[in-house]
Design an enzyme around this catalytic site. Structure first.
Site, mmCIF file in Angstrom:
data_model
loop_
_atom_site.group_PDB
_atom_site.id
_atom_site.type_symbol
_atom_site.label_atom_id
_atom_site.label_comp_id
_atom_site.label_asym_id
_atom_site.label_seq_id
_atom_site.Cartn_x
_atom_site.Cartn_y
_atom_site.Cartn_z
ATOM 1 N N TYR A 90 24.477 57.896 -13.437
ATOM 2 C CA TYR A 90 23.471 57.757 -14.490
ATOM 3 C C TYR A 90 22.277 57.018 -13.909
ATOM 4 C CZ TYR A 90 21.105 56.986 -18.873
ATOM 5 O OH TYR A 90 20.153 56.995 -19.868
ATOM 6 N N GLN B 268 24.740 59.613 -25.176
ATOM 7 C CA GLN B 268 25.190 61.004 -25.199
ATOM 8 C C GLN B 268 25.455 61.536 -23.790
ATOM 9 O OE1 GLN B 268 22.338 59.802 -26.347
ATOM 10 N NE2 GLN B 268 20.590 61.148 -25.981
ATOM 11 N N ASN C 92 20.493 50.986 -20.533
ATOM 12 C CA ASN C 92 20.208 50.037 -21.618
ATOM 13 C C ASN C 92 21.475 49.672 -22.384
ATOM 14 O OD1 ASN C 92 20.764 52.223 -23.283
ATOM 15 N ND2 ASN C 92 18.615 52.652 -23.743
ATOM 16 N N GLU D 83 22.955 37.630 -10.554
ATOM 17 C CA GLU D 83 22.948 38.943 -9.910
ATOM 18 C C GLU D 83 22.307 38.841 -8.521
ATOM 19 O OE1 GLU D 83 21.178 43.436 -10.818
ATOM 20 O OE2 GLU D 83 20.358 41.688 -11.848
ATOM 21 N N HIS D 84 21.135 38.212 -8.443
ATOM 22 C CA HIS D 84 20.424 38.018 -7.183
ATOM 23 C C HIS D 84 20.205 36.522 -6.949
ATOM 24 C CE1 HIS D 84 18.827 41.892 -8.900
ATOM 25 N NE2 HIS D 84 19.289 42.311 -7.743
ATOM 26 N N ASP E 101 16.263 45.526 -3.037
ATOM 27 C CA ASP E 101 16.273 46.586 -4.040
ATOM 28 C C ASP E 101 16.083 47.964 -3.430
ATOM 29 O OD1 ASP E 101 16.858 45.328 -6.396
ATOM 30 O OD2 ASP E 101 14.793 45.138 -7.096
ATOM 31 N N GLU F 164 66.774 41.579 -14.736
ATOM 32 C CA GLU F 164 65.878 42.158 -15.743
ATOM 33 C C GLU F 164 66.605 43.066 -16.723
ATOM 34 O OE1 GLU F 164 62.480 43.827 -13.772
ATOM 35 O OE2 GLU F 164 61.789 41.850 -13.108
ATOM 36 N N HIS G 250 68.045 51.234 -13.115
ATOM 37 C CA HIS G 250 67.537 50.806 -11.821
ATOM 38 C C HIS G 250 68.703 50.498 -10.877
ATOM 39 C CE1 HIS G 250 63.663 50.378 -13.786
ATOM 40 N NE2 HIS G 250 63.100 49.936 -12.681
#
Length: 430
Positions: A130, A191, A214, A327-328, A361, A415, A420
């Protein structure tokens, strides 16, 4: 005005906590709207994409123009400014070179019990990229999202991006051409995420979705997780610049604004041990905002989310940075490597006075898709491994089986899992 904080103030902890809490959670209204969009795409397929594109992007999407043709991709590439395509190719090579070094090796060995153990890596079969297209054109985002998938050898990479008046940015098309991506759809928003996750009449679904967007895109990625894999839930851009008074104040001001201009909700923070230097930076930012093309966006970001933190020494900045988990992170100070070794939480670290985040960037090489909203405390930037899966491989012969059987049965007894135990015991009889 941005918030001023001093680590020597008595109320520092309270004020700093307020800064940490000033984050942008997805509100219920966005979540509800996105849920309906996803449901409509699942139930109506392409028709839902057409309806939402007409509503949000105000152009007539239809079966004939949903997919970008190869002719359009080629045209975008060849009509793009040659200087731009050369820059994109230069960035492509550097990003590819860095990510090729991330490609993992398979593992295989025989342990002390004669058991053959290992793991193998395989790429996911398909992934959806995206790329935002609302406020600006972001060919760099396409490069950063596509190249790790190409290095991982994903069979099918598709691209979804909003089309302004039905036209996809020629710079994005040029980047797609350079990456060899031929399956492109002119849809955006929640969408697009739903279409890639669940498929429509035209779009075959993918197994993983990556890329920023966004609040609606972020909410959609959160809601489709499980149906598909995702990279992360990206929030607004962030930068923390740690700078002393030896810096050129204009440089530091522009480094801060380089992230503020991304989004009105982006956050830029200066940490310094020199209040006079901070005052100079503040004055320059105020002056620069009047002349930036995206000055109104940067102004809103700086006024609402910007901050200046004054520390008595940079050692005391370390826990502040680790709490912010930006982030940076730029370390424009003496001995930046020494300080970087103590940084546990940051998406990307830029060392020295000549390493602006802006180069990261575009052409430095490491990925610019990074954890935001303090998620650098537990996650990393996008990379080749995000497009791959690992499988463990075990082979046991009869001799090795005999050395492992008793402890396996004991564990099964602990267990209370009889089948098993019996699956081991029955092989003893043979």
């Amino acid at each position: 005005m941005p918030k001023w904080i001093n680590n020597c103030d008595l109320d520092f902890n309270v004020t700093f906590q307020q800064l940490l809490n000033k984050k942008h959670a997805l509100d219920r209204e966005v979540t509800s709207v996105v849920s309906k969009i996803i449901s409509d795409v699942i139930n109506k397929g392409d028709e839902a994409l057409f309806d939402y594109t007409r509503c949000f992007d105000r152009f007539d999407l239809n079966p004939k123009n949903l997919k970008v043709t190869q002719e359009e991709i080629n045209k975008g590439y060849f009509e793009c400014d040659p200087a731009v395509t050369e820059a994109l190719k230069f960035a492509y090579k550097r990003i590819q070179n860095f990510h090729q070094r991330q490609f993992p090796n398979n593992l295989k060995y025989i342990d002390d019990h004669g058991v053959s153990l290992g793991q193998k890596w395989t790429a996911v079969k398909s992934a959806g990229l995206y790329v935002p297209g609302g406020l600006a054109s972001y060919p760099s985002s396409l490069l950063m999202n596509a190249i790790p998938g190409l290095v991982a050898k994903v069979d099918r990479l598709i691209l979804c991006t909003p089309a302004s008046m039905g036209k996809v940015s020629r710079q994005v098309l040029a980047a797609a051409h350079i990456c060899g991506i031929t399956e492109i759809y002119r849809i955006g928003g929640a969408q697009a995420i739903a279409a890639m996750a669940y498929g429509t009449d035209t779009i075959e679904p993918v197994l993983k979705i990556v890329g920023p967007g966004n609040n609606y895109v972020a909410s959609a990625k959160r809601q489709v997780f499980g149906q598909v894999g995702i990279d992360n839930i990206a929030g607004p851009s962030e930068i923390v610049v740690v700078a002393d008074g030896k810096n050129n104040s204009d440089w530091i001001a522009l480094d801060l604004l380089s992230q503020a201009e991304h989004d009105p909700a982006a956050q830029a923070i200066l940490i310094t041990d020199d209040r006079n230097f901070a005052e100079k930076v503040l004055k320059i930012i105020t002056a620069r905002l009047k002349h930036l093309d995206r000055g109104s966006i940067a102004s809103e970001s700086w006024e609402n989310f910007g901050a200046i933190i004054v520390v008595d020494n940079f050692e005391n900045a370390i826990p502040i940075i680790n709490s912010l988990a930006p982030e940076h992170l730029e370390l424009a100070i003496d001995f930046p490597t020494q300080y970087s070794e103590k940084i546990l939480n940051a998406g990307a670290i830029f060392l020295g006075r000549y390493t602006p985040e802006a180069i990261g960037d575009y052409v430095a090489g490491p990925n610019h898709v990074l954890p935001t909203s303090r998620s650098a405390r537990f996650s990393s930037g996008l990379g080749v491994l995000d497009f791959m899966k690992r499988n463990s491989v075990v082979r046991i012969n009869s001799k090795s089986f005999n050395s492992l059987k008793e402890d396996t049965k004991k564990m099964a007894n602990i267990e209370g899992l009889d089948a098993h135990k019996m699956s081991v015991k029955i092989r003893q009889r043979k």
